[in-house]
Design a protein around this motif. Structure first.
Motif, PDB file in Angstrom:
ATOM      1  N   ALA A  32       0.814  -1.215   0.000  1.00 50.01           N
ATOM      2  CA  ALA A  32       0.000   0.000   0.000  1.00 50.01           C
ATOM      3  C   ALA A  32       0.844   1.261   0.000  1.00 50.01           C
ATOM      4  N   ASN A  33       2.141   1.204   0.463  1.00 52.69           N
ATOM      5  CA  ASN A  33       3.030   2.369   0.492  1.00 52.69           C
ATOM      6  C   ASN A  33       2.378   3.549   1.232  1.00 52.69           C
ATOM      7  N   ILE A  34       2.386   3.450   2.560  1.00 55.46           N
ATOM      8  CA  ILE A  34       1.739   4.508   3.366  1.00 55.46           C
ATOM      9  C   ILE A  34       2.810   5.337   4.063  1.00 55.46           C
ATOM     10  N   PRO A  35       3.093   6.559   3.560  1.00 53.08           N
ATOM     11  CA  PRO A  35       4.040   7.449   4.244  1.00 53.08           C
ATOM     12  C   PRO A  35       3.302   8.381   5.204  1.00 53.08           C
ATOM     13  N   SER A  36       3.987   8.805   6.249  1.00 55.00           N
ATOM     14  CA  SER A  36       3.355   9.710   7.217  1.00 55.00           C
ATOM     15  C   SER A  36       4.435  10.565   7.894  1.00 55.00           C
ATOM     16  N   ILE A  37       4.128  11.851   8.079  1.00 58.07           N
ATOM     17  CA  ILE A  37       4.997  12.757   8.825  1.00 58.07           C
ATOM     18  C   ILE A  37       4.112  13.645   9.694  1.00 58.07           C
ATOM     19  N   THR A  38       4.394  13.686  10.972  1.00 60.35           N
ATOM     20  CA  THR A  38       3.640  14.526  11.913  1.00 60.35           C
ATOM     21  C   THR A  38       4.635  15.325  12.752  1.00 60.35           C
ATOM     22  N   ALA A  39       4.138  16.415  13.348  1.00 63.52           N
ATOM     23  CA  ALA A  39       5.039  17.288  14.122  1.00 63.52           C
ATOM     24  C   ALA A  39       4.310  17.890  15.310  1.00 63.52           C
ATOM     25  N   THR A  40       5.042  17.980  16.403  1.00 63.72           N
ATOM     26  CA  THR A  40       4.620  18.773  17.562  1.00 63.72           C
ATOM     27  C   THR A  40       5.621  19.909  17.726  1.00 63.72           C
ATOM     28  N   CYS A  41       5.464  20.675  18.768  1.00 64.05           N
ATOM     29  CA  CYS A  41       6.366  21.822  18.947  1.00 64.05           C
ATOM     30  C   CYS A  41       7.796  21.390  19.265  1.00 64.05           C
ATOM     31  N   SER A  42       7.971  20.104  19.653  1.00 66.25           N
ATOM     32  CA  SER A  42       9.305  19.650  20.056  1.00 66.25           C
ATOM     33  C   SER A  42       9.788  18.406  19.316  1.00 66.25           C
ATOM     34  N   THR A  43       8.923  17.753  18.500  1.00 63.46           N
ATOM     35  CA  THR A  43       9.306  16.488  17.868  1.00 63.46           C
ATOM     36  C   THR A  43       8.665  16.367  16.484  1.00 63.46           C
ATOM     37  N   VAL A  44       9.442  15.804  15.551  1.00 59.56           N
ATOM     38  CA  VAL A  44       8.934  15.451  14.220  1.00 59.56           C
ATOM     39  C   VAL A  44       9.000  13.927  14.100  1.00 59.56           C
ATOM     40  N   THR A  45       7.887  13.303  13.724  1.00 57.46           N
ATOM     41  CA  THR A  45       7.802  11.840  13.636  1.00 57.46           C
ATOM     42  C   THR A  45       7.552  11.428  12.197  1.00 57.46           C
ATOM     43  N   VAL A  46       8.363  10.464  11.700  1.00 58.65           N
ATOM     44  CA  VAL A  46       8.225   9.933  10.334  1.00 58.65           C
ATOM     45  C   VAL A  46       7.879   8.451  10.431  1.00 58.65           C
ATOM     46  N   ASP A  47       6.828   8.037   9.717  1.00 61.08           N
ATOM     47  CA  ASP A  47       6.408   6.626   9.668  1.00 61.08           C
ATOM     48  C   ASP A  47       6.198   6.228   8.207  1.00 61.08           C
ATOM     49  N   LEU A  48       6.879   5.152   7.788  1.00 58.59           N
ATOM     50  CA  LEU A  48       6.707   4.592   6.446  1.00 58.59           C
ATOM     51  C   LEU A  48       6.397   3.108   6.613  1.00 58.59           C
ATOM     52  N   ILE A  49       5.230   2.675   6.144  1.00 57.36           N
ATOM     53  CA  ILE A  49       4.832   1.275   6.308  1.00 57.36           C
ATOM     54  C   ILE A  49       4.330   0.707   4.971  1.00 57.36           C
ATOM     55  N   LYS A  50       4.360  -0.636   4.885  1.00 57.37           N
ATOM     56  CA  LYS A  50       3.840  -1.394   3.734  1.00 57.37           C
ATOM     57  C   LYS A  50       4.555  -1.037   2.434  1.00 57.37           C
ATOM     58  N   TYR A  51       5.877  -0.955   2.503  1.00 61.65           N
ATOM     59  CA  TYR A  51       6.673  -0.743   1.295  1.00 61.65           C
ATOM     60  C   TYR A  51       7.236  -2.099   0.846  1.00 61.65           C
ATOM     61  N   ASP A  52       7.576  -2.195  -0.407  1.00 54.64           N
ATOM     62  CA  ASP A  52       8.133  -3.422  -0.957  1.00 54.64           C
ATOM     63  C   ASP A  52       9.606  -3.505  -0.552  1.00 54.64           C
ATOM     64  N   ALA A  53       9.916  -4.478   0.290  1.00 62.92           N
ATOM     65  CA  ALA A  53      11.285  -4.601   0.782  1.00 62.92           C
ATOM     66  C   ALA A  53      12.262  -4.948  -0.324  1.00 62.92           C
ATOM     67  N   SER A  54      11.748  -5.563  -1.434  1.00 65.29           N
ATOM     68  CA  SER A  54      12.640  -5.921  -2.537  1.00 65.29           C
ATOM     69  C   SER A  54      12.926  -4.749  -3.470  1.00 65.29           C
ATOM     70  N   ALA A  55      12.177  -3.657  -3.298  1.00 63.57           N
ATOM     71  CA  ALA A  55      12.387  -2.477  -4.141  1.00 63.57           C
ATOM     72  C   ALA A  55      13.495  -1.612  -3.540  1.00 63.57           C
ATOM     73  N   GLN A  56      13.896  -0.610  -4.324  1.00 67.44           N
ATOM     74  CA  GLN A  56      14.902   0.352  -3.838  1.00 67.44           C
ATOM     75  C   GLN A  56      14.164   1.527  -3.188  1.00 67.44           C
TER      76      GLN A  56
END
Length: 221
Positions: A32-56
């Motif tokens: 499904a290739n689901i990217p996500s980026i969220t931010a608070t006043c003190s932290t930036v969070t990056v989440d990438l899930i369901k990517y093809d591990a065999s791809a680059q």
């Protein structure tokens, strides 16, 4: 019979097409290739899930224009929290992902996304409870010491001073008046010396004669 054969062939072709489409649908749902980026006043969070591990797959993260992760490879997922320095204005965090399984980004696996970093609210000072100042304890004034009766020392009686008799003025004794007649003036005052010398010589001569006369009388006896 010919018609029946034609219909059977069409059925097989349709079934094959459905199988291909189903396989493609299953493949798309598996990655499904689901990217996500969220931010608070003190932290930036990056989440990438369901990517093809065999791809680059690579990921890049920037915070307020500063690159904190650059083209870092990952497998089927990626997760990381990035601390944010103190700031007084809103900032921007950016996520850039590339996957060879979706190079054009039509499936949502490749692309760039942003998140706004808000300013942390300033904590309001907690109301300070002012402790009541202790009321001053009433001070009892110490009684003033009563003055001790002072006995006046008797003043010394004036010593009697015997009055010294006032010396009477001494009357000078009267000089005895000379009753003897004054010596007659013999003449010049300058001859008094030789006369006195002559008189002394006569006395000495008389004494010598008297001494010699006594010695002669003594020898006679």
């Amino acid at each position: 019979m010919a018609r029946q054969g034609r219909s059977t062939g069409r059925t097989l072709v349709a079934a094959a097409a459905l199988a291909v489409l189903g396989s493609a649908a299953l493949t798309g749902s598996a990655w499904a290739n689901i990217p996500s980026i969220t931010a608070t006043c003190s932290t930036v969070t990056v989440d990438l899930i369901k990517y093809d591990a065999s791809a680059q797959n690579t990921v890049t993260v920037k915070i307020n224009g500063e690159t904190v992760v650059n083209l870092q490879p990952f497998g089927d997922s990626y997760h990381k929290d990035f601390p944010v320095a103190a700031h007084t204005a809103a900032e921007v965090a950016e996520l850039v992902v590339y996957t060879s399984a979706d190079p054009k980004g039509s499936g949502g696996g490749t692309g760039s996304w942003t998140a706004t970093i808000p300013v942390c609210p300033t904590p309001s000072p907690s109301p300070s409870t002012v402790s009541p100042s202790p009321s001053p304890s009433p001070t009892t004034a110490a009684p003033a010491p009563s003055p001790s009766p002072t006995t006046a020392a008797p003043s010394p009686s004036p010593s009697r001073t015997s009055a010294r008799p006032t010396p009477r003025p001494t009357t000078p004794a009267p000089r005895p008046s000379s009753t003897s007649p004054a010596l007659a003036f013999t003449g010049g005052g300058s001859s008094a010396g030789p006369i006195a010398a002559a008189g002394a010589g006569v006395v000495v001569l008389g004494g010598g004669l008297l001494y010699l006369t006594r010695r002669r009388r003594a020898h006679r006896h």
